[in-house]
Design a protein around this motif. Structure first.
Motif, PDB file in Angstrom:
ATOM      1  N   ALA A   1      -1.058 -10.902   5.227  1.00 19.53           N
ATOM      2  CA  ALA A   1       0.137 -10.882   4.357  1.00 19.53           C
ATOM      3  C   ALA A   1       0.623  -9.443   4.228  1.00 19.53           C
ATOM      4  O   ALA A   1      -0.166  -8.503   4.242  1.00 19.53           O
ATOM      5  N   LYS A   2       1.962  -9.287   4.046  1.00 19.98           N
ATOM      6  CA  LYS A   2       2.521  -7.944   3.905  1.00 19.98           C
ATOM      7  C   LYS A   2       2.027  -7.315   2.589  1.00 19.98           C
ATOM      8  O   LYS A   2       2.097  -7.930   1.539  1.00 19.98           O
ATOM      9  N   GLY A   3       1.519  -6.096   2.711  1.00 24.06           N
ATOM     10  CA  GLY A   3       1.062  -5.401   1.496  1.00 24.06           C
ATOM     11  C   GLY A   3      -0.261  -5.907   0.952  1.00 24.06           C
ATOM     12  O   GLY A   3      -0.715  -5.467  -0.093  1.00 24.06           O
ATOM     13  N   GLY A   4      -0.917  -6.844   1.668  1.00 27.86           N
ATOM     14  CA  GLY A   4      -2.191  -7.388   1.181  1.00 27.86           C
ATOM     15  C   GLY A   4      -3.338  -6.417   1.406  1.00 27.86           C
ATOM     16  O   GLY A   4      -3.148  -5.269   1.801  1.00 27.86           O
ATOM     17  N   ALA A   5      -4.558  -6.929   1.178  1.00 28.09           N
ATOM     18  CA  ALA A   5      -5.737  -6.062   1.252  1.00 28.09           C
ATOM     19  C   ALA A   5      -6.124  -5.771   2.701  1.00 28.09           C
ATOM     20  O   ALA A   5      -6.331  -6.677   3.501  1.00 28.09           O
ATOM     21  N   TYR A   6      -6.244  -4.466   3.033  1.00 27.63           N
ATOM     22  CA  TYR A   6      -6.730  -4.012   4.342  1.00 27.63           C
ATOM     23  C   TYR A   6      -8.186  -3.622   4.118  1.00 27.63           C
ATOM     24  O   TYR A   6      -8.480  -2.721   3.323  1.00 27.63           O
ATOM     25  N   ARG A   7      -9.130  -4.339   4.784  1.00 26.49           N
ATOM     26  CA  ARG A   7     -10.551  -4.104   4.504  1.00 26.49           C
ATOM     27  C   ARG A   7     -11.243  -3.406   5.673  1.00 26.49           C
ATOM     28  O   ARG A   7     -10.940  -3.686   6.831  1.00 26.49           O
TER      29      ARG A   7
END
Length: 696
Positions: free
Chosen positions: A80-86
């Motif tokens: 998702a746009k702007g979601g969590a990058y892990r």
């Protein structure tokens, strides 16, 4: 020396010259009251973050800040746009995730390349059983590990100003600190083990643990002392300056004072006798007296003040006593009348109510010297009020009486002695900060025969019991005050409260038994209601806080305070002091609305446990802070960036004696330590003091 010394120029230059500070940051710093590099230097960290490197997350307290070396594993960008990058990472014992929101993948793959080792530092929390560090504060290569402080200072910030920017600007100021000559006496510095000024600032900005952030840490103590010292030097210079101005020598013969002492039905307390002697000795000196007479409710200030007025009359001059309100001026008049009769001196009252011919006659008598003692309100300041020979001015209730009025009064009798009376015991630290230029006499004993006042907390649900208690007391011929709360926001609400309480008590106790006084009544009605109560015609007086100061009705033995939780401690103490003035035992009932908040509870129980005004004022200060205690607007209290008046009164006292000692050795601050002290005054922006030295 009327311009800032060159050595201080770097500290008072333009903020935009500092690393990373542009016009926008200058505005943000302004919100923190920072307008020069000097202010940044004195904005000390208020807490810190432990960034010590750990072996593993496993032995850390979570949630909390952790610094650990990790190997970087797989990157998992968000769908998702702007979601969590892990990003999966592994330390020596366990794995966890770094999480970024609104992240750019290309930036993160450069910052955290897969398979390499990095030191990460940030807050770790558990989320669904998984440890996560969201937006690490620091990501460093191993070789840069030393650039991370083990303990990172945290500064006061404002929206838009980052910790990074603040830390960078402070570091730049610390690099520019000049080397200043020492103004602290070598003995004091050695005894406390304090660092020099520049080292103290550098140490205060580089704490190594929480222990370096407390007020008692040597670097901070030294910086607090410097602020107190500059303030006390200013007060001491003002005091020395005033002492140089010629005063009047008022040497009394004692014959009038002896008449009064003989007429008294009691023996004055030791504290009263001591204060009388201190004042008489001051008045006999050629310098102007500037003394504070501090006495708790009922400690007998009136007698001490009258004795001072008599010294002036014995010496062939006049005295004036001023009160903040007309009710109080009349009260003083009534209190002083019997003493004046015993001494055989002429006492008069002057208020704004004196008009026309009557006023003219009083003014003429004053100028001829026929009126020896004048009691009045600030009407005494008016241009046409002239004395034949004014020797002493006594000002009641300092808090409503700024320094400006003290000076005005000084002009009336150009060299008149000044005695300021206050019935609000002031904690030592505030007395030193606010009245450090004055000598202080304290009345700390109660006159004989005063019975302690029983104080009780009563829930408003038991109002009926209180009323029947009143009914019984009235039938025994006693009198009571009933104080209604004053709601600040609107004048009409308390009036209704007072009016309603007046109606309900009248219905319960009978007609003609209850009187009413509040701020909106015409003065004549107010006086009539007071007079009826004083004369015993009414038994209960319902009032807003107009009766706070000075009312004296010995037969009144009950004080009921409604919504006691809404009053300040000092105010409650003043109100309670209206009873307990006669031979009978008195009670004070604090009516409160349950449930009580913790602070309200603490105020009321403190009052129940002690009648010592000084103890009460100290609790009040702890609870409310110094500004509130005196009403900052007119308090003239200094604001210190490092020093804490409330908790460092001992340090303030040391600064006061050091400042006075320095000036007595070197009145013009011309010697090496004196010159250093001048730099301190410039550093602390005490321009007023510098002017006193230059005109001195």
């Amino acid at each position: 020396m009327s311009s800032r010394p060159e050595v201080l120029f770097p500290l008072f230059g333009d903020l935009t010259k500092l690393a990373g500070i542009g016009p926008k940051s200058v505005q943000l710093l302004g919100q923190l009251d920072i307008s020069a590099p000097r202010d940044l230097a004195y904005t000390l960290p208020h807490s810190g973050i432990d960034r010590a490197l750990r072996m593993s997350l496993r032995d850390a307290v979570v949630p909390g800040v952790v610094t650990v070396e990790v190997e970087i594993g797989q990157h998992r960008p968000s769908r998702a746009k702007g979601g969590a990058y892990r990003i999966d990472v592994q330390d020596s014992e366990t794995g966890f995730q770094l999480v970024y929101f609104h992240a750019r993948g290309d930036y993160l793959t450069k910052l955290l390349p897969v398979g390499q080792r990095r030191i990460v530092s940030g807050r770790v929390e558990l989320f669904d059983g998984m440890a996560q560090m969201v937006h690490p504060d620091h990501v460093l290569k191993r070789e840069a590990a030393d650039s991370l402080p083990r303990f990172e200072p945290v500064y006061p910030l404002t929206a838009g100003l980052t910790l990074k920017a603040m830390t960078k600007a402070v570091a730049d100021v610390l690099d520019r600190l000049p080397d200043l000559a020492e103004w602290i006496s070598p003995g004091q510095k050695a005894k406390e083990g304090w660092p020099g000024w520049r080292d103290a600032l550098r140490q205060a900005h580089a704490p190594e643990s929480m222990a370096d952030l407390v007020a008692g840490a040597p670097a901070r103590m030294r910086l607090a002392y410097d602020e107190f010292m500059a303030h006390q030097l200013t007060l001491a210079l003002a005091r020395a300056h005033r002492r140089r101005a010629a005063g009047l020598v008022s040497q009394g013969s004692g014959h009038l004072r002896n008449k009064v002492l003989k007429s008294l039905p009691y023996q004055p307390t030791g504290a009263q006798m001591r204060a009388m002697d201190e004042i008489a000795a001051d008045m006999a000196r050629p310098e102007r007296m500037n003394r504070l007479l501090q006495g708790d409710v009922g400690s007998g200030k009136t007698l001490v003040a009258f004795m001072a007025l008599l010294v002036a009359v014995e010496a062939g001059g006049q005295g004036v006593m001023m009160a903040p309100t007309e009710i109080l001026a009349r009260q003083h008049l009534e209190g002083l009348q019997p003493l004046a009769e015993a001494a055989g001196v002429v006492l008069e009252l002057l208020t704004g109510r004196d008009k026309g011919g009557e006023r003219q006659a009083k003014l003429a008598a004053l100028e001829r010297g026929d009126i020896q003692i004048l009691v009045g309100t600030h009407a005494v300041f008016q241009k046409d009020v002239l004395f034949q020979d004014l020797r002493i001015a006594i000002v009641d209730e300092q808090h409503r009486f700024g320094v400006r009025q003290r000076m005005e009064l000084g002009r009336k009798g150009a060299a008149a002695d000044v005695l300021v009376m206050t019935a609000t015991p002031i904690p030592r630290s505030l007395a030193l900060a606010q009245y450090g230029d004055m000598e202080v006499s304290v009345l700390d004993e109660k006159p004989p025969g005063r019975k302690p006042i029983q104080t009780a907390l009563v829930s408003v649900e038991r109002l009926d019991e209180v009323v029947s208690h009143l009914r019984r007391a009235i039938s025994e011929g006693r009198q009571a005050y009933w104080v209604c709360p004053l709601v600040e926001e609107s004048e009409s609400v308390p009036l209704m409260a007072a009016e309603q309480r007046f109606q309900s008590l009248r219905a319960a106790l009978g007609d003609g038994v209850v009187g009413l006084v509040h701020g909106q009544l015409p003065p004549s009605e107010k006086d009539a209601a007071m007079a009826a109560f004083v004369a015993g015609k009414t038994s209960v007086l319902v009032a807003t806080t107009v009766i706070e100061v000075g009312v004296n009705v010995p037969n009144a033995t009950i004080m009921v305070i409604e919504q006691a939780e809404s009053f300040g401690l000092a105010q409650l103490h003043q109100l309670r002091g209206r009873v307990g003035r006669g031979a009978q035992a008195s009670t004070c009932l604090l009516l409160y609305q349950p449930p009580l908040a913790e602070t309200g509870m603490k105020r009321l129980t403190t009052l129940r446990e002690t009648e010592d005004g000084f103890r009460i004022s100290e609790v009040d200060l702890e609870m409310r802070g110094s500004g509130d205690l005196i009403g900052t607007a007119q308090s003239g209290l200094p604001r210190f960036r490092v020093g804490d008046m409330e908790h460092q009164s001992d340090l303030m006292a040391v600064a006061q004696s050091d400042a006075r000692a320095l000036l007595s050795e070197d009145p013009d601050l011309a010697g090496p330590r004196g010159q250093a002290a001048r730099v301190l005054l410039w550093l602390m922006r005490q321009d007023e003091a510098i002017r006193l030295i230059s005109v001195g």
